[in-house]
Each structure stands twice: as C-alpha cells, then as structure tokens.
Design a protein around this motif. Structure first.
Motif, short mmCIF file in Angstrom:
data_model
loop_
_atom_site.label_atom_id
_atom_site.label_comp_id
_atom_site.label_asym_id
_atom_site.label_seq_id
_atom_site.Cartn_x
_atom_site.Cartn_y
_atom_site.Cartn_z
N CYS A 303 0.79 -1.23 0.00
CA CYS A 303 0.00 0.00 0.00
C CYS A 303 0.83 1.28 0.00
O CYS A 303 0.31 2.36 -0.32
N TYR A 304 2.12 1.19 0.34
CA TYR A 304 2.96 2.39 0.42
C TYR A 304 3.84 2.57 -0.82
O TYR A 304 4.69 3.44 -0.85
N ASP A 305 3.65 1.72 -1.81
CA ASP A 305 4.48 1.79 -3.02
C ASP A 305 4.23 3.11 -3.74
O ASP A 305 3.08 3.52 -3.93
N PRO A 306 5.28 3.81 -4.17
CA PRO A 306 5.10 5.08 -4.90
C PRO A 306 4.25 4.97 -6.16
O PRO A 306 3.70 5.97 -6.62
N GLU A 307 4.13 3.75 -6.71
CA GLU A 307 3.31 3.55 -7.90
C GLU A 307 1.95 2.92 -7.58
O GLU A 307 1.25 2.45 -8.47
#
Length: 755
Positions: A303-307
């Motif tokens: 959920c914290y992925d930049p994409e």
C-alpha cells in the motif's frame, strides 16, 4: 404417429436391425434402480419423439443421457452418470456387455504406448489387486459430471485426438498403485488409497490425477517467489515464472524493487518503474501453455508503493493502454498501520526498497509497532523526500477496483506473519491466495541451479490435497484419511521433478503441505445448518478444529515414521506451537465456542518429537476443478446456484449441488449470504489454518447497482477485525440468471492451483 413409425438401429458392429423399444426401457430401468421420482415414461417418449428413422446405438444412448441431464434434477443426474459410465466403458474398451479389461493387461498396453511407466508390482500382486481391491461397480455410483470430469480431464488420454484410455476406477487404482509401490505392505496401502479416492474421501489435485504412474513427475501445485531490487534478481524472477509455468504451477510473484524516476547508477539513469517488469512477467507466464492456454500469476504490491495508485488501476479497461496490464492478477498488501490511517482519514507517505529499505522490511513484520517506530523516524526526517496520499481514498479505490475487475485481491500482511507456523518472514501469497510461506530472492542464477545446500534464495512450493468432509463417518476415519492425504503429499514432494536443483533442496527441507476442506456447503445443508446462525458457527468451529487437529496428528505420525522436515527448526512446531496460540481473538466474539479435542496432549507430543513432518499443513483452496470429480460443492464456498454450467479451459459440464433434490431448501445460496456471515465463516476456519484461505466474496449487483463507500469499508474493517489474511475473487451477480461458472478459466488452467 411419429412415435409408432418403424425405426432401425445400427449396432456397434455395423449390423442394422429393427429397433426394439423394450431394450432401451430395460437399460433405463437398470440405470434408475434405487433412485426416487424418476419418470422413465417421459424420458422414453421424448427420446422416441426426436429419433430419426435410422440411428446408431450411441445416438440413442447419448439421447437418453441428454434427456436425463435436461431434467436439472440431482437424481436424474445420477441416472445419467450411471448411463454415461456404461457408455464410456463400451466406447473406450469396445468389449462385450460393457466389460472392462484386466488391470494388468491395460497397464501393459499403456506402458507400450508410452502413457504409463512400469510400476513395481509382480503379476501375483496385480492379480490380487484385480480380485480383491478394484471395484468397477463404483463407476455406477457417480453423477454424470463426476464421470465426465474424471474421464475427460483426469484419465490418461491422447489429448490431441481426445481419446481416453481409462474409466474412473482405473484412474483411482493407477494413482493408488503409484503412491504405494515402494511401501512395505504395499497392497494394504493400495487398498487404503484406492478406497479413499474412489469413495470420494480424499480429493487429489489435477497433477496427481494426470501424472501419477507416468513418466511425468510434475506434482507441485503452487510456486511463490520474491525478487530483490537489482536487474539480476528481476531477470531470475522472470526465468522462474517462465519455467514453473511449463511445470504446471500457478505463480505468486513479489517484485521488491524501486519505482518510476528513482535513480539508477547514482542518477545516470531514471528507473522506468514496475510497469515494464509486469509486462515482462506477463510475457514469461503466458509463453508456455497449461492445458491449452497460458499460465497465470498474481503479482503482489504493498500500500505504500510510490506507484500504488497506478497499479491499483492497472487492470481497469478505462486506464490508458500504455498503463494497462490485464495478463496478470494483482494483490494489494496492507498492514495494521494502514488500517488506522484509513479509519482516521489520514495521509500516508510512499516509499520502496530503494528509498527506505528498512521501512519496507519492517512492513512484513508480525508486529506493526516496529513499522510504526521506523515510519515515524522517516516522517520526522526533513531530508527524506516524501509524497503523501490519502489512505482512505486509496483504500476506497482499491475496494472499488476489486469489484470492477474481480482479479484484484487483498492481503493483510501483519495477520499473515502473526498467525503462522513459520519463523521466517512471509512476503506474499500464491496465485489463488491460500498459500502463505517464506520466500527469499535469488541474486545469482548459479545459486538457483546449484546442488549445494545453501540458503541464499528460496522459491516456495506447496503440494495440495483435500478432504471431502461429508463422506467422513467418524473421527477414526478422519484421522486415517488425513494420514493418507499427507502420505500422498509426501510422495509428491519426494518424487517431483525439480527443474532447478536448489529447489529440490529447499522443497524437501520445508516439506510444505496445504490440505483443505471439500464440500462445506453440502455438509451444512444435510445437517440443517447454514452460513449465518450461531449454532452453524459452532458446527463450523468443530469442523475446522477437527480438520486441523487430525492433520497435525497425522504429520506427527509421519514425523515419527520418516523423520521431521529438515527445516522444522525454522518453524514454531518444535516449541509446541499450535494454530490456536496466535489466531485473532476477535473470532471468539462470534459466539460461545468450545474445543472438542485435547490440544495440550497433542502439544506435548509434538515437543517430545521435536516437531512434525511438514512445515505447513492447512490451506483452504478453491478446489474448483477437482471438486467436480468428488461430486461436491467446492471448498468452503456457499453454492451460487443449485444448477450451474461449469467451464474450464478444456471441459464444460452440467453441475448440480449434491442431493439438491432432497436439500433444495436447505442450501444457502452465495448471493443471499450476508457479508458479515461469510466473513465470520472464513474467520472460524482461519483460526485453525496455519496458512490461508482463497476467500471468495459475493455481491448481488442486481440489488446493489451502486457500490456505496460505507459497504466497501465495512468489508475491509470486518476482514481486519476477524483476522482474515487474504481475500480472493469478488464475484458479482449482474443478471437474474446464473448458469456459468468459469473461475478456473481465469485461474490456473492446469487445475493445479485450484486443486
């Protein structure tokens, strides 16, 4: 007048003679014997009405079978099964009076043709099996769709010309003999395996049906792998996906790599992000065929992925084509901290393996407090460049996409790493979201092909099995069935063909098993339970407890006989861990549960034995393909309809809920089961599962045309509250007619991952 006209039948030997209607009446009476409310007169009249002046024996037999199927009644489906079993016996073997060949002769012929290998049995042992074990009359106790599935999906066949060589009992005995050929007292084991297969107590995965007793040794259903943030590891990942697909495995992949515009070579190159790697992965998976179509893979992202905002929408047809990827399935991973941010309507900042590797690693910890501590350090660090997004808006988009595209799944990573037998971290699941085991990235291709016993990488594999609970008569039988299910898996682990040498070392060291339940919907219906009442929850608690207890006991027995898994020290089992130790305690608020079995006695036995035979044991998979062979509703799911046309990549069959004539009003229909009730059901089974559940959800979109945010958030928060580790398909009913069930068609076409 049409019914009275003179007709002629062409027999199988080509002889033409005047048609005698009494012969088909006699055949129909034989098939209907023992079944109530069968109107043979209407069947006969309909058949005669449609017959031409001249027809073959096969024409009339198939016409009677078709008319029985058209009744859409379970008893008629059983009659059709009896007729079809006789029809296929004659068609395959072409012997007089629907006889079958001698087992020894059939095997010798199949060995000569190259479909079987030589099994380790003497002529005397073959004769004993022929006289005392195999029972071909059991073919006549199967429903039509059981016979069809076994003969056309699982029997040894010339699949190009669609010529099967086995009837059901020959399939079961081949499997039983292959599994027992190197055992002491092998004929005892042959009988046990044969009875449990042919009486539908053990449910085997597709690779076992097709490959046991042949030179093809691909028995492992599920493959999970992780890649690190470097080009070598990424390329190895594609190689693993490509290779394991042609070995008939479904794929679960986690690309733990940097994002678009991140620096490469200290800024000399801008990173293209994950989308190109997803395209490469999709190409690798689809390059090789499984059962006539490409393989399948679920790609995991957190959920914290930049994409993350791009990936969430990657399957949506409204997304620009250059950002779409509809060749993979995707799974959104979240943790407790994220749920807090959603509840409080707060923002989160994004990061990845390049920008904050320690924070990424803490995301997979069993306790979110460590993650919170590191997250807050980064948040206070002004030099750390941060991009914020709103957690609630992200979650709402994810939940909507789950309903829109169906193949976006959910995984609660804290729950996965809290409630598990493994000490090593788990980073992902498999294609179907029920297998939860540790993986470790390879950063050197030679290590993958090395025969050294190193620990510099690990692909996770799982061998599957199922227990058909409505057909188990006692605790003693359940214990024995669990033991033989694990013996089947044990054989498959040891005799599988490992395309990567290092994979054999890790797989045989872990000895991972995943055994699920088959036929819960029928078990509930026949005993007067449903998916919603407190008494039903108590009964399901008993079923889940029994399943787990006897599988652990069986693995303990195998550990004493053959030795514990070599890597059992990497699990909590030697310490006396049990699944009742670390489950989500909110489950116990559902109703007043009581344990039925002596868990402390079992714990002490495990400690004394320093562990068990398998690192993992319980996983509830879809069982969509193999449940048709057992005649039961699949897995833990409520049925979608009493009658369905079920399809996969190679078969289409008319399916009816087991004994639906008798229990028509007792079956719960999936679209009518309240969301909270289904979540509570899964939570009860999750309590006793060291791995996960392919937990399907259902929504009747004819009633809920607009997906309100409140309903979607209720799904998420209830799942989190009760400790649901994973969610699989979100099924939507969009019309009043539900006759097509093609879940296997969009999953692993070999049937491996769907058991």
């Amino acid at each position: 007048m049409q019914l009275l006209k003179e007709r002629y039948i062409i027999k199988r030997n080509g002889q033409k003679e005047k048609f005698d209607v009494s012969k088909i009446i006699k055949w129909e009476k034989w098939a209907a014997n023992g079944y109530e409310d069968i109107d043979l007169k209407s069947i006969t009249l309909k058949v005669l009405e449609d017959l031409p002046e001249t027809f073959t024996t096969q024409d009339i037999q198939l016409k009677i079978i078709e008319e029985c199927k058209n009744k859409k009644s379970f008893n008629y489906m059983m009659v059709a099964g009896r007729l079809y079993a006789a029809f296929m016996r004659k068609r395959i073997f072409n012997l007089e009076k629907y006889n079958v060949p001698v087992l020894k002769d059939l095997h010798r012929n199949l060995i000569k043709l190259g479909y079987m290998r030589e099994l380790n049995y003497t002529d005397e042992e073959y004769d004993y099996i022929e006289k005392n074990i195999i029972d071909h009359t059991r073919d006549f106790n199967l429903s039509y769709f059981q016979v069809y599935q076994i003969v056309h999906k699982f029997a040894l066949s010339n699949r190009i010309d669609k010529i099967p060589f086995e009837t059901p009992q020959f399939v079961f005995i081949r499997m039983a003999m292959a599994l027992s050929e190197h055992e002491e007292n092998k004929l005892t084991h042959v009988k046990k395996f044969y009875d449990y297969f042919s009486l539908n107590k053990i449910n085997a995965p597709t690779p076992n049906y097709i490959n046991l007793g042949t030179n093809h040794r691909g028995f492992i259903s599920c493959c999970l792998y992780k890649v690190d943030d470097n080009v070598t590891s990424l390329s190895i990942g594609d190689h693993i996906a490509y290779t394991m697909t042609y070995m008939s495995s479904g794929i679960g992949s986690f690309l733990n790599t940097r994002s678009v515009n991140d620096k490469v070579k200290k800024g000399l190159i801008k990173h293209q992000g994950k989308l190109p790697y997803f395209k490469s992965l999709a190409a690798a998976v689809n390059a090789n065929l499984q059962g006539g179509r490409g393989g399948a893979c679920t790609a995991f992202f957190f959920c914290y992925d930049p994409e993350v905002e791009t990936i969430v929408n990657i399957q949506n047809p409204r997304t620009p084509l250059f950002k779409q990827n509809r060749d993979l399935h995707f799974a959104f991973m979240f943790n407790d901290f994220f749920i807090e941010k959603v509840l409080n309507d707060e923002d989160i900042f994004l990061f990845n393996a390049y920008t904050a590797p320690d924070l990424v690693e803490s995301f997979f910890d069993k306790d979110s407090n460590k993650f919170r501590e590191i997250y807050e350090k980064y948040e206070k660090n002004e030099s750390f460049e941060k991009k914020y997004i709103n957690a609630r808006k992200l979650a709402l988009n994810v939940l909507r996409q789950c309903h829109e595209v169906a193949t976006l799944y959910l995984l609660n990573i804290n729950e996965v790493n809290r409630h598990t037998s493994f000490k090593d971290k788990i980073y992902q699941s498999n294609l179907c979201m029920e297998i939860l085991q540790p993986t470790k990235a390879y950063n050197d291709m030679l290590k993958l092909y090395s025969e050294e016993k190193h620990e510099e990488g690990e692909i996770s594999l799982c061998a599957l099995g199922g227990i058909v609970i409505p057909n188990i008569s006692s605790d003693e039988e359940y214990e024995d069935v669990a033991y033989y299910t694990l013996k089947m898996i044990d054989y498959c682990i040891d005799n599988n063909s490992y395309v990567f040498p290092h994979l054999k070392y890790t797989a045989t060291s872990r000895r991972n098993a995943g055994v699920g339940i088959i036929g819960l919907a029928y078990e509930l219906a026949k005993n007067g339970y449903n998916y919603s009442s407190e008494e039903s929850y108590k009964y399901m608690h008993y079923l889940a407890e029994r399943h787990s207890y006897f599988l652990i006991k069986a693995s303990l027995k195998l550990g004493k006989e053959k030795g514990n898994a070599p890597w059992i020290h990497k699990t909590k089992w030697p310490d006396g861990w049990l699944p009742i130790d670390d489950y989500n305690k909110n489950v116990d608020t559902i109703t007043n549960f009581e344990y039925k079995y002596d868990w402390e006695f079992l714990r002490n036995e495990i400690i004394a034995n320093k562990g068990i035979r398998n690192s993992s044991l319980v996983a509830h998979m879809p069982t969509e393909s193999s449940s048709k062979a057992s005649g039961m509703p699949n897995g833990l799911y409520p049925i979608r309809s009493l009658y369905l046309v079920k399809t996969d990549s190679s078969n289409t069959v008319d399916w009816l809920a087991y004994e639906s004539d008798k229990y028509e009003n007792s079956y719960d229909i999936a679209w009518n089961v309240p969301l909270e009730s289904l979540i509570k059901t899964y939570a009860i089974f999750q309590k006793f599962a060291d791995q996960g559940i392919s937990a399907d959800f259902y929504i009747d979109r004819t009633k809920y045309e607009v997906l309100k945010a409140s309903r979607l958030f209720n799904e998420l928060f209830l799942m989190h509250k009760y400790g649901i580790k994973t969610r699989y398909y979100t099924n939507s009913k969009t019309t009043d007619s539900v006759t097509l069930d093609d879940i296997v068609g969009v999953g692993c076409s070999s049937g491996a991952c769907t058991l």
